[in-house]
Design a protein around this motif. Structure first.
Motif, PDB file in Angstrom:
ATOM      1  N   VAL A   1      -2.008   2.613   5.732  1.00 29.27           N
ATOM      2  CA  VAL A   1      -2.416   1.966   4.474  1.00 29.27           C
ATOM      3  C   VAL A   1      -3.218   2.944   3.622  1.00 29.27           C
ATOM      4  CG1 VAL A   1      -3.894   0.170   3.499  1.00 29.27           C
ATOM      5  CG2 VAL A   1      -2.319  -0.387   5.366  1.00 29.27           C
ATOM      6  N   ILE A   2      -4.176   3.623   4.229  1.00 34.61           N
ATOM      7  CA  ILE A   2      -5.014   4.577   3.487  1.00 34.61           C
ATOM      8  C   ILE A   2      -4.170   5.729   2.946  1.00 34.61           C
ATOM      9  CG2 ILE A   2      -6.890   6.250   3.724  1.00 34.61           C
ATOM     10  CD1 ILE A   2      -8.124   4.298   5.797  1.00 34.61           C
TER      11      ILE A   2
ATOM     12  N   LEU B   1       7.599   9.278   3.390  1.00 36.60           N
ATOM     13  CA  LEU B   1       7.438   8.202   4.369  1.00 36.60           C
ATOM     14  C   LEU B   1       5.998   8.148   4.888  1.00 36.60           C
ATOM     15  CD1 LEU B   1      10.732   8.454   6.436  1.00 36.60           C
ATOM     16  CD2 LEU B   1       9.928   6.432   5.213  1.00 36.60           C
ATOM     17  N   ALA B   2       5.366   9.321   4.982  1.00 44.12           N
ATOM     18  CA  ALA B   2       3.984   9.375   5.474  1.00 44.12           C
ATOM     19  C   ALA B   2       2.981   8.899   4.431  1.00 44.12           C
ATOM     20  CB  ALA B   2       3.637  10.800   5.902  1.00 44.12           C
TER      21      ALA B   2
ATOM     22  N   SER C   1       0.802  -1.219   0.000  1.00 43.43           N
ATOM     23  CA  SER C   1       0.000   0.000   0.000  1.00 43.43           C
ATOM     24  C   SER C   1       0.837   1.272   0.000  1.00 43.43           C
ATOM     25  CB  SER C   1      -0.926   0.010   1.229  1.00 43.43           C
ATOM     26  OG  SER C   1      -0.160   0.042   2.427  1.00 43.43           O
ATOM     27  N   SER C   2       2.152   1.156   0.114  1.00 37.34           N
ATOM     28  CA  SER C   2       2.987   2.364   0.134  1.00 37.34           C
ATOM     29  C   SER C   2       2.962   3.032  -1.235  1.00 37.34           C
ATOM     30  CB  SER C   2       4.427   2.014   0.529  1.00 37.34           C
ATOM     31  OG  SER C   2       5.021   1.184  -0.440  1.00 37.34           O
ATOM     32  N   HIS C   3       2.984   4.347  -1.224  1.00 36.58           N
ATOM     33  CA  HIS C   3       2.978   5.076  -2.493  1.00 36.58           C
ATOM     34  C   HIS C   3       4.199   4.707  -3.326  1.00 36.58           C
ATOM     35  CE1 HIS C   3       2.522   8.021  -5.527  1.00 36.58           C
ATOM     36  NE2 HIS C   3       3.375   8.896  -5.045  1.00 36.58           N
TER      37      HIS C   3
ATOM     38  N   VAL D   1      -3.816   7.068  -1.247  1.00 34.40           N
ATOM     39  CA  VAL D   1      -4.521   8.291  -1.651  1.00 34.40           C
ATOM     40  C   VAL D   1      -4.016   8.849  -2.972  1.00 34.40           C
ATOM     41  CG1 VAL D   1      -4.884  10.716  -1.056  1.00 34.40           C
ATOM     42  CG2 VAL D   1      -5.270   8.945   0.654  1.00 34.40           C
ATOM     43  N   GLN D   2      -2.690   9.060  -3.108  1.00 34.80           N
ATOM     44  CA  GLN D   2      -2.191   9.733  -4.301  1.00 34.80           C
ATOM     45  C   GLN D   2      -2.429   8.898  -5.553  1.00 34.80           C
ATOM     46  OE1 GLN D   2       1.416  11.875  -3.898  1.00 34.80           O
ATOM     47  NE2 GLN D   2       1.785  12.016  -6.080  1.00 34.80           N
ATOM     48  N   THR D   3      -2.231   7.576  -5.446  1.00 33.27           N
ATOM     49  CA  THR D   3      -2.479   6.719  -6.602  1.00 33.27           C
ATOM     50  C   THR D   3      -3.950   6.774  -7.012  1.00 33.27           C
ATOM     51  OG1 THR D   3      -0.655   5.225  -6.085  1.00 33.27           O
ATOM     52  CG2 THR D   3      -2.433   4.343  -7.441  1.00 33.27           C
TER      53      THR D   3
END
Length: 506
Positions: free
Chosen positions: A345-346, A263-264, A119-121, A350-352
Motif C-alpha cells: 500500500v505504501i 507492479l511493485a 492504493s496502486s499507482h 509514494v509516487q503520487t
C-alpha cells in the motif's frame, strides 16, 4: 421529541473521504503528456464523430459516453474530465469490494482487495488525469463482479448478459481490455456445461453489444478507424523511440524490468508472487476464471512497448480479486502478512505523494493555471477581433477556450511527430497533419492562433522541441506573440492579412 440520528455506514464514510482525496489529487497532479488527445476528442464531439470527422487513437467509447460533458462543462471541460475519472476510479474500488464478496471472501479480504486497488499507482494515476484509463477499469471490474455473481447464483441468468456487455464495453473504451474480455469468453466456452448454453450465449451477446460502438464507427470510416485502433499503436511507438535512439526501451529485458517496477508500485507484485506460489493447487471455478483473466491481463500489459503504469489496468482487478481469495489464509493474519500488505500500500502511494505533495503544500494547481490561461486566451482573441481555430500540440490547454481547436491537431503531438507511418494523403483523409506537411497544411488553411509551450523539451529527433516547428512557422508569417499568465506558454495571433485570406477561404 429529539430528532432521530442518521447513521452512515463506515464503509460509505471511508469511500467519501477517499473520493475527496482523489479529487484533490486530480486538482494538483501535474499535466500528463497524454491528456490532450483524450480531452481534445471529447471537445471535438461538438463537431462530429471519431475517425469520420477527426483522428482518434483508441477505441471510441470514451468520447461517445463523455460527449454530453462537451456542452454541460463548456469552459470547464478539462477539470471536469479529471474529476469524472476520479469518481470512476472510486466506483471501480467499490466494485472490486463487491466482486470479492461475490467470490465468497470475508469482509476483511474484500477490504484488502479494495485497498490494494485504490492504493496502486496505476489507479491513482488513472483517477487523477483526463486520460482513458478509468472508464475501462470500472467497466472491467463491474463485469468481473457480474461474472462472479453468475458463478455463485444459478438464478442470475440475465447477469450473464450484463457481464458480457460490461466487458465488451471495456474493450470499446480501450483496446487492451479486449484480451481479458476474450479470456472470460474462453472460460465460458470451456465451462458451457456447468454454466449452461443459455448463459454462455447471453455472455456472447452482451460482448457483441458492448463492441457495437467500435463496429459502428469503424464502418463509417474503416481506414481511419483501423489506423487509430490498430496501426498507430503497432508502428508509432517503434518509429519514435528508434528515431530518438531509444530502441532499447522496446526490448523485452527492459520491458520485463519496467513491468515488475510498475507492479511493485502497489500490491501487484506481492499478489502475483502469492498467486504463483499456489498455482498447482486444486482450483474452484472462480479461481480458474480469475487465473485466466490474470494471464490475459499480463499479456495485455506486456504487449505495448515501452511499458507504462497505465497498461496494468487490464491486469489489476482480477489480480487483486484472486489475491483476496488467499488473504483469509492464516499467514495473512500474522504480522509478516499484514506487514507485506502495508508495504505494498505504501509503495503504491509514494509516487503520487511525490508528484502532488509539493503542489498541494504550495497551493499550486496545474488545472487552475490551465483555466487561467484559457480565460486569458479568450480575452486576447476577443481584443484582437480574431475568429477561427487554434493550432496547438497541447489540446488540454485550449479546450476551455471559446475558440475551437483545429481538428488537424486534436491528437496533440502524437500524429504530428510521426514521419513515415502516414502518407500526406492519408493524413488529410484522416483530418490530421504531421510536421513534414505542416507548412503546406497551414498555408492552405491558416489558423487564427497558435498556442505553444508544452512541447519545448528537446529530443534527438527535435533538438529544439516540437513546438519550435510551430513557432518558426508563426514567426515567418508575421504572427504576434503574446505571453500567457502561466509564464510557460505563449499565443501567436494571426496578422490581419492572413485573417482576411482565411476568412475568404472559409
Amino acid at each position: 421529541m429529539a430528532g432521530r440520528r442518521i447513521l452512515i455506514p463506515s464503509r460509505i464514510v471511508i469511500l467519501l473521504l477517499c473520493a475527496a482525496v482523489m479529487l484533490t489529487v486530480a486538482a494538483f497532479r501535474p499535466i500528463d503528456h497524454d491528456e490532450g488527445q483524450y480531452v481534445g476528442a471529447v471537445a471535438m464531439m461538438r463537431l462530429g464523430l471519431p475517425y469520420r470527422d477527426f483522428a482518434y487513437l483508441q477505441t471510441p467509447l470514451q468520447p461517445l459516453l463523455f460527449a454530453p460533458l462537451a456542452w454541460i462543462a463548456d469552459g470547464w471541460l478539462f477539470p471536469t474530465l479529471r474529476a469524472v475519472n476520479a469518481l470512476l476510479t472510486m466506483a471501480a474500488t467499490a466494485c472490486i469490494w463487491l466482486a470479492a464478496r461475490r467470490a465468497g471472501t470475508s469482509h476483511r479480504a474484500a477490504a484488502i482487495a479494495a485497498a490494494a486497488l485504490l492504493s496502486s499507482h496505476m489507479l491513482l494515476f488513472a483517477g487523477s488525469v483526463a486520460r482513458n484509463d478509468a472508464l475501462p477499469l470500472l467497466l472491467m471490474t463491474a463485469g468481473l463482479a457480474a461474472m462472479l455473481t453468475l458463478l455463485q447464483d444459478d438464478r442470475a441468468r440475465w447477469t450473464a448478459l450484463l457481464a458480457g456487455l460490461l466487458l465488451g464495453a471495456a474493450a470499446s473504451a480501450k483496446i487492451s481490455y479486449g484480451l481479458p474480455a476474450a479470456a472470460v469468453g474462453l472460460f465460458a466456452l470451456l465451462h458451457w456445461r456447468a454454466l449452461g448454453a443459455e448463459k454462455v450465449g447471453l455472455i456472447a451477446l452482451g460482448g457483441v453489444l458492448g463492441g457495437l460502438p467500435t463496429v459502428w464507427l469503424s464502418l463509417l470510416a474503416p481506414e481511419a478507424a483501423w489506423f487509430g485502433i490498430i496501426d498507430y499503436s503497432l508502428k508509432a511507438p517503434f518509429e519514435w523511440r528508434t528515431w530518438n535512439g531509444q530502441a532499447f526501451m522496446l526490448d523485452w529485458p527492459l520491458s520485463l524490468v519496467r513491468l515488475a517496477r510498475y507492479l511493485a508500485q502497489g500490491c501487484g507484485l506481492i499478489a502475483l508472487v502469492a498467486i504463483a506460489l499456489v498455482a498447482t493447487r486444486r482450483r474452484t471455478m472462480v479461481e480458474r476464471l480469475l487465473d485466466m483473466v490474470i494471464i490475459a491481463g499480463l499479456i495485455a500489459a506486456w504487449l505495448p512497448r515501452p511499458i507504462y503504469v497505465q497498461y496494468l489496468g487490464p491486469l489489476l482487478p482480477a489480480l487483486f480479486l484472486r489475491f483476496a481469495l488467499l488473504t483469509d489464509a492464516p499467514f495473512w493474519h500474522r504480522p509478516a502478512g499484514r506487514a507485506l500488505i502495508a508495504l505494498g500500500v505504501i509503495a503504491g502511494l509514494v509516487q503520487t505523494m511525490m508528484e502532488t505533495g509539493p503542489n498541494i503544500l504550495g497551493g499550486h494547481s496545474p488545472v487552475h493555471i490551465v483555466l487561467r490561461d484559457a480565460q486569458a486566451l479568450d480575452r486576447i482573441m476577443a481584443s484582437a477581433a480574431v475568429s477561427g481555430a487554434v493550432v496547438t500540440l497541447s489540446p488540454e490547454r485550449a479546450v476551455d477556450m471559446a475558440v475551437p481547436i483545429d481538428r488537424r491537431f486534436v491528437t496533440g503531438s502524437f500524429l504530428f511527430r510521426t514521419r513515415h507511418i502516414l502518407t500526406r494523403d492519408q493524413a488529410r483523409a484522416f483530418h490530421a497533419t504531421h510536421f513534414l506537411s505542416l507548412a503546406a497544411d497551414l498555408e492552405a488553411v491558416p489558423p487564427a492562433a497558435i498556442l505553444t509551450g508544452s512541447e519545448e523539451q528537446p529530443s534527438a529527433a527535435f533538438p529544439r522541441g516540437l513546438d519550435a516547428v510551430l513557432i518558426d512557422w508563426a514567426r515567418s508569417h508575421g504572427y504576434r506573440s503574446v505571453p500567457l499568465p502561466s509564464g510557460t506558454h505563449q499565443l501567436f495571433v494571426t496578422p490581419p492579412s492572413l485573417a482576411k485570406r482565411r476568412d475568404a477561404q472559409l
